[in-house]
Scaffold this active site. Structure first.
Site, PDB file in Angstrom:
ATOM      1  N   ASN A   1       0.864  -1.188   0.000  1.00  0.00           N
ATOM      2  CA  ASN A   1       0.000   0.000   0.000  1.00  0.00           C
ATOM      3  C   ASN A   1       0.895   1.230   0.000  1.00  0.00           C
ATOM      4  O   ASN A   1       1.961   1.226   0.609  1.00  0.00           O
ATOM      5  CB  ASN A   1      -0.865  -0.004   1.268  1.00  0.00           C
ATOM      6  CG  ASN A   1      -1.766   1.208   1.379  1.00  0.00           C
ATOM      7  OD1 ASN A   1      -2.452   1.575   0.425  1.00  0.00           O
ATOM      8  ND2 ASN A   1      -1.773   1.841   2.544  1.00  0.00           N
TER       9      ASN A   1
ATOM     10  N   HIS B   1       0.993   5.051   1.301  1.00  0.00           N
ATOM     11  CA  HIS B   1       0.292   5.842   2.319  1.00  0.00           C
ATOM     12  C   HIS B   1       0.987   7.186   2.469  1.00  0.00           C
ATOM     13  O   HIS B   1       2.215   7.245   2.575  1.00  0.00           O
ATOM     14  CB  HIS B   1       0.297   5.095   3.653  1.00  0.00           C
ATOM     15  CG  HIS B   1      -0.410   5.836   4.742  1.00  0.00           C
ATOM     16  ND1 HIS B   1      -1.785   5.906   4.817  1.00  0.00           N
ATOM     17  CD2 HIS B   1       0.061   6.582   5.774  1.00  0.00           C
ATOM     18  CE1 HIS B   1      -2.121   6.649   5.870  1.00  0.00           C
ATOM     19  NE2 HIS B   1      -1.028   7.080   6.458  1.00  0.00           N
TER      20      HIS B   1
ATOM     21  N   SER C   1       4.969   6.585   2.498  1.00  0.00           N
ATOM     22  CA  SER C   1       5.535   5.265   2.787  1.00  0.00           C
ATOM     23  C   SER C   1       4.914   4.217   1.867  1.00  0.00           C
ATOM     24  O   SER C   1       3.724   4.293   1.550  1.00  0.00           O
ATOM     25  CB  SER C   1       5.221   4.839   4.230  1.00  0.00           C
ATOM     26  OG  SER C   1       5.676   5.798   5.171  1.00  0.00           O
TER      27      SER C   1
ATOM     28  N   ASP D   1      -2.633   0.305   7.899  1.00  0.00           N
ATOM     29  CA  ASP D   1      -1.395   1.070   7.678  1.00  0.00           C
ATOM     30  C   ASP D   1      -0.291   0.699   8.669  1.00  0.00           C
ATOM     31  O   ASP D   1       0.556   1.540   9.010  1.00  0.00           O
ATOM     32  CB  ASP D   1      -1.669   2.589   7.759  1.00  0.00           C
ATOM     33  CG  ASP D   1      -2.691   3.052   6.725  1.00  0.00           C
ATOM     34  OD1 ASP D   1      -2.725   2.481   5.619  1.00  0.00           O
ATOM     35  OD2 ASP D   1      -3.473   3.976   7.041  1.00  0.00           O
TER      36      ASP D   1
HETATM   37  C1  GRF Z   1      -2.474   8.951  -2.402  1.00  0.00           C
HETATM   38  O1  GRF Z   1      -2.153  10.075  -1.641  1.00  0.00           O
HETATM   39  C2  GRF Z   1      -2.135   7.685  -1.639  1.00  0.00           C
HETATM   40  O2  GRF Z   1      -1.007   7.801  -0.845  1.00  0.00           O
HETATM   41  C3  GRF Z   1      -3.350   7.547  -0.782  1.00  0.00           C
HETATM   42  O3  GRF Z   1      -4.429   7.922  -1.601  1.00  0.00           O
HETATM   43  C4  GRF Z   1      -3.976   8.810  -2.611  1.00  0.00           C
HETATM   44  C5  GRF Z   1      -4.300   8.191  -3.927  1.00  0.00           C
HETATM   45  O4  GRF Z   1      -4.041   9.068  -4.981  1.00  0.00           O
HETATM   46  N1  GRF Z   1      -3.428   6.222  -0.223  1.00  0.00           N
HETATM   47  P1  GRF Z   1      -4.227   8.574  -6.489  1.00  0.00           P
HETATM   48  O5  GRF Z   1      -5.620   8.007  -6.600  1.00  0.00           O
HETATM   49  O6  GRF Z   1      -3.161   7.539  -6.758  1.00  0.00           O
HETATM   50  O7  GRF Z   1      -4.063   9.797  -7.327  1.00  0.00           O
END
Ligand code: GRF
Length: 217
Positions: free
Chosen positions: A106, A108, A135, A144
């Site tokens: 994932n 994050h 991360s 997370d």
């Molecule tokens: C990103 O900030 C990611 O870290 C978080 O959700 C957002 C997704 O953005 N988990 P995108 O849909 O890839 O533009």
């Protein structure tokens, strides 16, 4: 390496993977994009890139467990070596997480273990942090909280708002994700719910993304 992507929203991290694949910068095959929202921008990006897209509606299932089972049966059907959660906004049932232990990551937007969950940019500002970031971690049942493979640090500026900080973190998320997926695709990473091995040695601290967009200890 066969990669499946789970996304609920705009899909800019997915787009970074698509672009790197198209430029032959990553040795990956994007075998499916899966979403809990039919309107997700990520599904449009998948379709434009010729990647099969599947969306399932949580409301069509009686329980979260049934929804997750259906979603991950669909993911399993494309036989991914790696599953990338890129803005997938649902907590995944522990049973499905266990099914793909060591094969699901994932991205994050915080320097974990700080700020799990939502509103990470506002929370970093509120805490007065000088450095924030993103991360890439392996997914475990706790939100997370899985072992962190790599991080990108982003300085917080005096006049930052949650929005301005989010823009700069997102710009580092994309190269971070590509570097992490590239390392995994190279076969150098092994992971379970507790630890990550790189070249056979336990990772004692997350790898860091440098200014040249490479990750190293
Ligand atoms: C990103 O900030 C990611 O870290 C978080 O959700 C957002 C997704 O953005 N988990 P995108 O849909 O890839 O533009």
């Amino acid at each position: 390496m066969r990669v499946a992507v789970l996304a609920s929203g705009r899909g800019s991290n997915l787009q970074a993977l698509i672009n790197a694949r198209d430029a032959w910068e990553l040795a990956i095959e994007l075998v499916g994009v899966f979403s809990d929202r039919a309107s997700a921008g990520a599904l449009q990006r998948a379709s434009a890139a010729g990647i099969p897209g599947i969306s399932l509606r949580p409301k069509d299932f009686a329980t979260r467990a049934e929804f997750d089972a259906a979603m991950f049966d669909a993911v399993d059907a494309v036989q991914p070596s790696l599953i990338v959660c890129a803005g997938y906004m649902r907590i995944i049932a522990a049973e499905q997480v266990a099914r793909f232990e060591g094969r699901m990551i994932n991205i994050h937007p915080s320097l974990l273990p700080k700020y799990t969950g939502l509103h990470t940019h506002a929370r970093a500002l509120q805490a007065g942090d000088a450095v924030h970031g993103a991360s890439v971690h392996y997914v475990i049942p706790a939100l997370d909280a899985g072992p962190v493979l790599a991080q990108a640090q982003v300085p917080v500026l005096a006049d930052d708002t949650p929005e301005s900080l989010a823009v700069r973190v997102l710009a580092r998320e994309h190269p971070l994700l590509l570097a992490a997926v590239g390392l995994i695709a190279s076969g150098r990473v092994a992971a379970d719910a507790r630890q990550i091995l790189v070249d056979g040695a336990p990772l004692s601290a997350p790898l860091q993304l440098d200014a040249e967009n490479r990750i190293h200890a």
